[in-house]
Design an enzyme around this catalytic site. Structure first.
Site, PDB file in Angstrom:
ATOM      1  N   ILE A  35     115.718 -39.140  18.247  1.00 18.08           N
ATOM      2  CA  ILE A  35     115.110 -40.025  17.607  1.00 18.08           C
ATOM      3  C   ILE A  35     115.208 -39.580  15.963  1.00 18.08           C
ATOM      4  O   ILE A  35     114.968 -40.643  15.167  1.00 18.08           O
ATOM      5  CB  ILE A  35     113.336 -39.957  17.956  1.00 18.08           C
ATOM      6  CG1 ILE A  35     112.530 -41.312  17.438  1.00 18.08           C
ATOM      7  CG2 ILE A  35     112.642 -38.616  17.476  1.00 18.08           C
ATOM      8  CD1 ILE A  35     112.873 -42.434  18.440  1.00 18.08           C
ATOM      9  N   GLY A  77     115.905 -30.981  19.840  1.00 24.10           N
ATOM     10  CA  GLY A  77     114.779 -29.994  20.219  1.00 24.10           C
ATOM     11  C   GLY A  77     115.256 -28.731  20.454  1.00 24.10           C
ATOM     12  O   GLY A  77     116.295 -28.381  20.173  1.00 24.10           O
ATOM     13  N   GLN A  78     114.388 -27.556  20.799  1.00 17.91           N
ATOM     14  CA  GLN A  78     114.320 -26.421  20.974  1.00 17.91           C
ATOM     15  C   GLN A  78     115.656 -26.018  21.980  1.00 17.91           C
ATOM     16  O   GLN A  78     116.404 -25.547  21.668  1.00 17.91           O
ATOM     17  CB  GLN A  78     113.451 -25.574  21.345  1.00 17.91           C
ATOM     18  CG  GLN A  78     113.510 -24.075  21.383  1.00 17.91           C
ATOM     19  CD  GLN A  78     112.376 -23.270  22.178  1.00 17.91           C
ATOM     20  OE1 GLN A  78     111.597 -24.105  22.961  1.00 17.91           O
ATOM     21  NE2 GLN A  78     112.163 -22.053  22.049  1.00 17.91           N
ATOM     22  N   ASP A  92     116.103 -43.720  20.743  1.00 19.39           N
ATOM     23  CA  ASP A  92     114.680 -43.577  21.149  1.00 19.39           C
ATOM     24  C   ASP A  92     114.738 -43.479  23.031  1.00 19.39           C
ATOM     25  O   ASP A  92     115.116 -44.581  23.755  1.00 19.39           O
ATOM     26  CB  ASP A  92     114.015 -44.923  20.905  1.00 19.39           C
ATOM     27  CG  ASP A  92     112.600 -44.793  21.541  1.00 19.39           C
ATOM     28  OD1 ASP A  92     111.759 -45.769  21.161  1.00 19.39           O
ATOM     29  OD2 ASP A  92     112.288 -44.056  22.320  1.00 19.39           O
ATOM     30  N   TYR A 107     100.987 -32.387  30.150  1.00 18.16           N
ATOM     31  CA  TYR A 107     102.348 -32.038  30.407  1.00 18.16           C
ATOM     32  C   TYR A 107     102.695 -31.548  31.734  1.00 18.16           C
ATOM     33  O   TYR A 107     103.852 -31.890  32.117  1.00 18.16           O
ATOM     34  CB  TYR A 107     102.725 -30.946  29.088  1.00 18.16           C
ATOM     35  CG  TYR A 107     104.120 -30.529  29.055  1.00 18.16           C
ATOM     36  CD1 TYR A 107     104.300 -28.942  29.748  1.00 18.16           C
ATOM     37  CD2 TYR A 107     105.267 -31.055  28.734  1.00 18.16           C
ATOM     38  CE1 TYR A 107     105.359 -28.398  29.736  1.00 18.16           C
ATOM     39  CE2 TYR A 107     106.276 -30.219  28.530  1.00 18.16           C
ATOM     40  CZ  TYR A 107     106.634 -29.088  29.254  1.00 18.16           C
ATOM     41  OH  TYR A 107     107.664 -28.524  29.444  1.00 18.16           O
TER      42      TYR A 107
END
Ligand code: VAH
Length: 312
Positions: A33, A9-10, A50, A140
């Site tokens: 993932i 991810g970022q 996962d 979120y």
């Protein structure tokens, strides 16, 4: 050893590279993932994992003798509004799995990211305090607010050493963000170099708390390395970097690309951004574990344009 869940991810990508540099490549196990950038995949151990599969996480923890877990996997604000239940399940189940591994003494320490998204429309918007009204209006934000409460519960009831910070919008050149409302502040640099123009999905006056990725990585490592008695807040610490709106980041870019033009076509993400604060008071993080941001908007613009220039 360290396990990064959500390493592609970022934040995860830059955090993995930083920790490998600091502790040695084979001390930091990256997992996600799906596979990630070449630099990440080639610099040390990687596992397809996962974040919602407890047994799979436990197997990796045991096989690599993991002590510290950085849980960076999550569905961000804009995407979670499109898939509420998927967002809730990913953000919450992954946290419970890691908290329970620590409760069962299979790991020793956890970093879990919260966000300024825990604040809602009724929260004071300027210099938002560490403790204040928090009525998040996004999936979120609700998942991050709930996650904070669970982190504090596991610390108080089971002694789990979990540490957390409320990240503002994060900006980096090494990785693209995925599905956030603050992503415009990354995209704008790419579009400025490629097209010299950008259509912004937030309006010109939308001021949001933001931070350059190097400062965010520094805060993450600082809080994890702090002596445990310095961590007085076990839900999550406010962090502050800078605050700006699309008009101000445009002015910063125009100092380098004078012909750059921005136009505005607000979409569903405007309502998300309007529910968040404009600036954050991070005095508790400064007092408790010596946090201090370094990078200003103009310094960030210089770094972003310099490092992205050879892409376009
Ligand atoms: C998002 N980048 O936009 C994330 C972050 C405060 C914003 O949580 O969802």
């Amino acid at each position: 050893r360290i396990l990064i869940i959500g390493a592609c991810g970022q934040i995860g990508t830059e955090l993995t590279l930083y920790l490998r540099e600091k502790f040695g490549n084979h001390k930091v196990i990256a997992s996600d993932i799906r596979e990630g950038e070449a630099e990440l995949m080639q610099s040390g151990p990687f596992e397809i994992l996962d974040a919602m599969n407890y047994d799979a996480i436990q197997e990796v923890v045991i096989r690599y003798e993991i002590t510290d877990v950085y849980l960076m996997a999550a569905m961000l604000s804009a995407t979670a509004e499109k898939f509420p239940m998927k967002g809730w399940n990913l953000n919450m189940n992954s946290l419970f799995h890691v908290l329970n591994l620590a409760k069962d003494k299979k790991i020793e320490k956890i970093f879990w990211p919260s966000s300024i998204a825990v604040f809602g429309p009724t929260t004071p918007k300027i210099d938002t305090p560490q403790r204040t009204v928090m009525e998040p209006s996004t999936v979120y934000g609700i998942s991050k607010q709930t996650g904070e409460r669970w982190c504090e519960y596991y610390f108080k009831r089971y002694g789990v050493d979990v540490r957390s910070v409320r990240y503002p919008g994060l900006i980096s050149y090494k990785t693209l963000p995925g599905g956030g409302t603050t992503d415009y502040a990354v995209d704008i640099y790419h579009k400025a170099l490629k097209h010299k123009k950008y259509i912004c999905f937030l309006n010109a006056e939308t001021t949001l708390p933001m931070m350059f990725m190097d400062d965010a990585i520094k805060a993450t490592v600082n809080i994890m390395e702090a002596n445990t008695e310095k961590i007085k807040t076990r839900n999550a610490y406010n962090l502050s970097g800078m605050s700006f709106n699309p008009e101000e980041i445009t002015a910063s870019i125009k100092k380098h690309i004078p012909e750059f033009k921005i136009s505005y076509e607000p979409d569903f993400r405007q309502a998300i951004a309007d529910s968040w604060p404009q600036s954050i008071d991070d005095s508790e993080a400064r007092d408790d574990w010596g946090w201090k941001s370094e990078i200003s908007l103009d310094e960030m613009t210089e770094i972003m344009l310099t490092n992205l220039n050879d892409k376009y």
